[in-house]
Structures are given as structure tokens and as C-alpha cells.
Design a protein around this motif. Structure first.
Motif, PDB file in Angstrom:
ATOM      1  N   VAL A 113      56.464   5.005  24.603  1.00 43.78           N
ATOM      2  CA  VAL A 113      55.143   4.806  24.012  1.00 43.78           C
ATOM      3  C   VAL A 113      54.516   6.145  23.653  1.00 43.78           C
ATOM      4  CG1 VAL A 113      52.842   3.898  24.392  1.00 43.78           C
ATOM      5  CG2 VAL A 113      54.814   2.688  25.325  1.00 43.78           C
ATOM      6  N   GLN A 145      51.831  -3.461  28.677  1.00 43.38           N
ATOM      7  CA  GLN A 145      53.121  -2.789  28.775  1.00 43.38           C
ATOM      8  C   GLN A 145      54.235  -3.745  29.165  1.00 43.38           C
ATOM      9  OE1 GLN A 145      52.315  -0.095  27.073  1.00 43.38           O
ATOM     10  NE2 GLN A 145      53.493   1.243  28.406  1.00 43.38           N
ATOM     11  N   THR A 202      59.504   1.735  30.495  1.00 41.45           N
ATOM     12  CA  THR A 202      58.881   1.134  29.321  1.00 41.45           C
ATOM     13  C   THR A 202      57.937   2.113  28.644  1.00 41.45           C
ATOM     14  OG1 THR A 202      58.985  -1.047  30.349  1.00 41.45           O
ATOM     15  CG2 THR A 202      57.467  -0.786  28.501  1.00 41.45           C
ATOM     16  N   ALA A 203      57.134   2.785  29.456  1.00 40.97           N
ATOM     17  CA  ALA A 203      56.116   3.683  28.916  1.00 40.97           C
ATOM     18  C   ALA A 203      56.714   4.929  28.274  1.00 40.97           C
ATOM     19  CB  ALA A 203      55.145   4.105  30.021  1.00 40.97           C
TER      20      ALA A 203
END
Length: 458
Positions: free
Chosen positions: A17, A65, A13-14
Motif C-alpha cells: 500500500v 486492509q 498486506t500493507a
């Protein structure tokens, strides 16, 4: 979801970002985020985090997150909890006044530092904490005693629960004495480790100390510092939490759970609703909250058993000279231990930091400015060869004033074996985290590790 799977999913997920610059400090100067920054998605999952220290902010980051809108509630005047950094760019000085050192094998905090775009620097004092024969001149422990410590530390790794419970009944000083260490050697270890633990080894369970010494993630094995100071971690997390609700000067007084909803009532009279709560408060603060339903008895008993060691860091500004490189010295004064970090050496001025623990730390927390100055002057006279500079040659810092708490490092006295275990499982929709609940406590890594463990169960 177990911890390993959670971290794997979070990494994926990160990856998408884009991290903002940690220099764009956000959220520290106001009690509530501005409406311009507050971007919420209607109908999204909502989480409430109690405590705005490293564990609380990292928990909020992890929750964001994973798709939550987050409200962080901090009773103090600043975010960061036990992390604070003195920075003076004109003098070229950076000195941490709270959490400072990171171990070689503290992978959770090292990963976070890297993810936030920060860097680590070697801590010049780290060799002081290495119990090796090469350091006998530093820590005054003989070669044979080092061999003995190595054997009992290695043996500890294979002990069963009943044997660890037996070790937990005696303090480490008594255990070391039984193993043949001299009083001078025990005193030397006390001087060394109390500046990390906040208490002498005669106040701490031998099981707790041996468990730390045998662990790769131990707080007793410092290696690095964050370039620019540990507070950069806090500032960077606050940047990442832009758009979330960050409250300062607010205290949770009541937590009520009903089905899938949790209501948190604040001292201001406001009530915040969420789907879950992550509580990162110290155990004593947990007991100050009114819980509905009532907090389970095993959690209450554990909270009553937990203790905290006191640590106070203060700064003396002196004229720079070559002798201050790698300076580290114990004194018989109230200021106790002085050291100089490489990051605190400016061109003309150096910040010499004192670490005071236990009851002596209370003298600096509660004393007047004049009393504290007199204590520092007395200590510097014992050390000698220091020339105070600047109009204000001392900088005194109080976590007790900013957080309202008198103890800052988890302390596990004899008879406390296993008291952390009951916090591993959630209390309905409340999940617990914090440095005091990690497998190995007393470090920034433990704060981060406890957050990962808690959020992976949500």
C-alpha cells in the motif's frame, strides 16, 4: 486468528500500500463523504464502526486492509474523539489538547506512527513522571520511598489473581500510606498522575495503578510526542479511509443482529446494513443503544461499573522567554497544572498549557468565557512572571462540547478488577474496542491495541 498472526498478515498486506500524504486532510469538514470519493465494490464484505475516535478509525483502517467496505459513524462534530491539536504555523506553535504522550514501549502506536509516515519527538516533560532517585527534587518523594515503590511494583508482577483482587479493594493512596509513604509524598504522586488519569489516586484501585506502573506499555511512562501534533494520526487515517463512508453528526440508536447481518439504525432515520459491527464507543454510550438481541447482563454490569476521569486542557499565550523551557508547575488554583511543550515554543509567543482534572475540569467545560478567563488569570498571578500577548490571550477547548461526553480517560475504582474481561469476546457479530478495553488503558497506544485485538477476532 490470534493477535500475532493477524499483525503478521496485515504487515504483508500493507507492504503493497502506498501511503498518501497526511497533509491531504480528508473527511473532517462534512457529515458524509462525497460521492466522488465513495468507491465501493459490489458484493464485498461490509463492516460498520461505531465511533470515529482513534480506535474507531484504526479499526476501520484494519477492516479495509482485510477486504471490508467500511462505514464509520461518529456522533460528534469532528473525527478524532479525544485527540485534538492546536496548530498555528504563523506563531510556530503546536500543542495537543487531548492525547499527547507516547511511551517508549508502546509499540502499537509507535508502529502506526511510523507506518503513516509520521515522526516522534522527545517529550520534554517525560522525566517528571519517572519515579527515580534522580528525580526526588522534582516529585518530592524520598529515596527510601522510591525503593519501597520499586519493590511493590516489582512484586506485583508475580502476584496471583486472588492477591490482585485483594489489592483491588483499596485505593492506591491508602495502599501507599500503608507502605509508609508520607502524606506529602502521596500528595505529590496525586499531583503528578492525575493529569494523565483525570482523577486523584484515592479514587483509583491500587491494583489498577500498580498494574500500570509495572507494565512496559503504561500510560504513566510518557516519552515521546508526535511531531506536528497527535491529530496528524487522525488526519492520516482519514486519508487512508478515502473511498469509505465516514459519517459525522450521526448517532446509532438501535443495533439489530440477524444471522450474518447486522442493522444499525441512526438518529436521522437511516438504516445501515453490514456483516459485522466494531463498537468503540465509551461504555456509557453502549448502554444508550437499543440492542436486539438484548445486551448480555455481564456487559451491562461492566459498563455500569466503568468510570471516566475528566481532563481539560487550555492554552495561555505568553511572551517567550528562556524560563519557559521545561516549565512544569502545579498550582492551588482551578487551573491546577501548567507546562510548556517544546513544540509549543514559538519565536516570540509560547503556548503555556493548563491541565485541569476532576470537578475543576467541569468549571472549564461549563463556564462562560469570562469565568474561564478569570480562572486562568488567577492561576497566572500565582505563577507570576508571565506576560500575556495576542488580542485573544487564551484558547479554551471542550471535548464535552465536541463529543457529547463528560469523561475522557478510563478510570477503574476499587472493586473493578476484571470488569474489562467480558468485552474480549464478541457479542454475536459485534466486536468491542476502545481505550477503556485495552490491557493497559489511558493512552493512544491502548486505543490502537484494542482495535488490533478486536479485528483479529473478526
Amino acid at each position: 486468528m490470534n493477535r500475532k498472526t493477524f499483525l503478521k498478515n496485515l504487515t504483508a498486506t500493507a507492504a503493497g500500500v502506498t501511503l498518501l500524504s497526511p497533509k491531504k486532510f480528508y473527511g473532517q469538514s462534512t457529515g458524509v463523504v462525497t460521492s466522488e470519493s465513495k468507491v465501493r465494490t459490489s458484493g464485498s464484505k461490509k463492516a460498520i464502526v461505531l465511533g470515529g475516535g482513534l480506535s474507531g478509525l484504526y479499526s476501520a483502517y484494519l477492516l479495509k486492509q482485510t477486504g471490508y467496505d467500511v462505514t464509520v459513524i461518529e456522533r460528534g462534530e469532528n473525527f478524532g474523539g479525544r485527540i485534538s491539536t492546536y496548530t498555528n504555523s504563523e506563531l510556530g506553535i503546536v500543542q495537543d489538547l487531548g492525547g499527547e504522550w507516547i511511551g517508549e514501549n508502546q509499540t502499537d502506536i509507535k508502529s502506526l506512527v511510523k507506518q503513516l509516515g509520521l515522526e516522534l519527538a522527545n517529550a520534554n516533560v517525560s522525566e517528571r513522571f519517572s519515579l527515580s532517585k534522580n528525580n526526588t527534587d522534582l516529585h518530592k518523594i524520598s529515596g527510601p520511598s522510591i525503593d519501597t515503590l520499586d519493590k511493590v511494583i516489582d512484586l506485583h508482577k508475580s502476584l496471583g489473581t486472588s492477591q490482585k483482587q485483594g489489592l483491588d479493594k483499596i485505593n492506591f493512596s491508602s495502599y501507599a500510606r500503608y507502605q509508609g509513604l508520607s502524606e506529602e509524598e502521596i500528595r505529590s504522586m496525586n499531583e503528578l498522575y492525575r493529569i494523565i488519569l483525570g482523577a486523584d489516586l484515592n479514587q483509583i484501585s491500587s491494583e489498577s495503578v500498580l498494574d500500570d506502573l509495572s507494565a512496559l506499555q503504561s500510560a504513566l511512562k510518557p516519552k515521546y510526542q508526535v511531531k506536528g501534533g497527535a491529530e496528524q494520526i487522525i488526519q492520516s487515517l482519514l486519508v487512508q479511509l478515502k473511498g469509505q463512508e465516514l459519517l459525522l453528526g450521526e448517532t446509532a440508536i438501535k443495533v439489530s443482529q440477524q444471522k450474518n447481518q447486522v442493522n444499525v439504525e441512526l438518529s436521522s432515520g437511516r438504516t445501515i446494513k453490514g456483516n459485522l459491527v466494531v463498537c468503540t464507543l465509551p461504555s456509557a454510550a453502549v448502554l444508550e443503544i437499543k440492542w436486539t438481541p438484548t445486551l448480555p447482563k455481564d456487559l451491562i454490569y461492566s459498563a455500569l461499573r466503568m468510570q471516566t476521569g475528566k481532563i481539560s486542557k487550555n492554552i495561555c499565550f505568553v511572551k517567550s522567554n528562556a524560563s519557559l523551557t521545561n516549565f512544569f508547575q502545579h498550582t492551588t488554583t482551578a487551573a491546577e497544572t501548567f507546562y510548556v511543550s517544546d513544540l509549543a515554543i514559538g519565536q516570540n509567543v509560547t503556548a503555556v498549557t493548563s491541565i485541569t482534572t476532576g470537578d475543576k475540569a467541569s468549571l472549564f467545560e461549563k463556564g462562560s468565557e469570562r469565568q474561564k478567563k478569570n480562572l486562568m488569570v488567577s492561576a497566572l498571578e500565582e505563577l507570576g512572571n508571565f506576560e500575556l500577548v495576542l488580542e485573544k490571550p487564551f484558547y479554551f477547548h471542550s471535548f464535552q462540547k465536541s463529543t457529547g461526553r463528560s469523561g475522557f480517560v478510563s478510570l477503574f475504582p476499587p472493586g473493578s478488577f476484571g470488569i474489562k474481561d467480558v468485552w474480549n469476546e464478541p457479542f454475536e457479530r459485534v466486536f468491542f474496542a476502545g481505550e477503556h478495553l485495552a490491557l493497559h488503558t489511558g493512552s493512544m497506544d491502548s486505543a490502537v491495541a484494542s482495535s488490533i485485538q478486536a479485528i483479529s477476532k473478526t
